[in-house]
Design an enzyme around this catalytic site. Structure first.
Site, PDB file in Angstrom:
ATOM      1  N   TYR A 198      10.077 -76.313  68.193  1.00 15.60           N
ATOM      2  CA  TYR A 198       8.911 -76.219  69.362  1.00 15.60           C
ATOM      3  C   TYR A 198       8.324 -77.664  69.307  1.00 15.60           C
ATOM      4  O   TYR A 198       8.294 -78.527  68.792  1.00 15.60           O
ATOM      5  CB  TYR A 198       7.901 -75.329  68.740  1.00 15.60           C
ATOM      6  CG  TYR A 198       6.970 -75.579  67.739  1.00 15.60           C
ATOM      7  CD1 TYR A 198       5.661 -76.104  67.898  1.00 15.60           C
ATOM      8  CD2 TYR A 198       7.318 -75.366  66.501  1.00 15.60           C
ATOM      9  CE1 TYR A 198       4.878 -76.535  66.862  1.00 15.60           C
ATOM     10  CE2 TYR A 198       6.475 -75.695  65.599  1.00 15.60           C
ATOM     11  CZ  TYR A 198       4.993 -76.342  65.735  1.00 15.60           C
ATOM     12  OH  TYR A 198       4.468 -76.435  64.881  1.00 15.60           O
ATOM     13  N   CYS A 199       7.620 -77.734  70.740  1.00 16.43           N
ATOM     14  CA  CYS A 199       6.897 -78.932  70.871  1.00 16.43           C
ATOM     15  C   CYS A 199       5.629 -78.746  71.612  1.00 16.43           C
ATOM     16  O   CYS A 199       5.140 -77.352  71.507  1.00 16.43           O
ATOM     17  CB  CYS A 199       7.736 -80.043  71.757  1.00 16.43           C
ATOM     18  SG  CYS A 199       8.069 -79.499  73.356  1.00 16.43           S
ATOM     19  N   ARG A 200       5.160 -79.206  72.484  1.00 17.08           N
ATOM     20  CA  ARG A 200       4.029 -78.955  73.134  1.00 17.08           C
ATOM     21  C   ARG A 200       4.284 -77.954  74.427  1.00 17.08           C
ATOM     22  O   ARG A 200       3.564 -76.663  74.267  1.00 17.08           O
ATOM     23  CB  ARG A 200       3.258 -80.156  73.800  1.00 17.08           C
ATOM     24  CG  ARG A 200       1.735 -79.950  74.501  1.00 17.08           C
ATOM     25  CD  ARG A 200       1.248 -81.260  74.836  1.00 17.08           C
ATOM     26  NE  ARG A 200       0.068 -80.835  75.971  1.00 17.08           N
ATOM     27  CZ  ARG A 200       0.437 -80.615  77.166  1.00 17.08           C
ATOM     28  NH1 ARG A 200       1.611 -81.128  77.595  1.00 17.08           N
ATOM     29  NH2 ARG A 200      -0.763 -80.668  77.968  1.00 17.08           N
TER      30      ARG A 200
END
Length: 102
Positions: free
Chosen positions: A64-66
């Site tokens: 995941y990221c932002r």
């Protein structure tokens, strides 16, 4: 593989071979992260590729990221490096409804 928040969470909870990978910057991680996540910043370029290359290819990675864009790129890179099971969290941590460590 892109997974919705619900799919990602269900798959993660049922997976005994799971590793959560946060590909955001260190500064972003300081604002909070999903419990148990390891951090390798995709913006490090070649260093990211080298660090991912050291990961256990037999594990399943929940990435995941932002917002889901960088993690989608990370999953693609991971696939190219021989990691078959890399799952992107669509919507990223912005839409995450689970626990966050701040």
């Amino acid at each position: 593989m892109n997974l919705s928040q619900e799919e990602w969470t269900e798959k993660l909870q049922a997976d005994e071979n799971a590793v959560i990978l946060d590909v955001r910057t260190e500064e972003e991680v300081e604002y909070g992260y999903i419990p148990g996540a390891i951090n390798i910043d995709i913006r490090l370029g070649q260093e990211f590729v080298e660090e991912v290359g050291k990961l256990d290819k037999s594990k399943n990675y929940y990435v995941y990221c932002r917002s889901g864009a960088r993690s989608a790129s990370a999953c693609s890179i991971m696939n190219q490096l021989g990691i078959e099971n890399a799952y992107n969290l669509m919507g990223g941590i912005l839409e995450w409804e689970g626990d966050i460590i701040e």
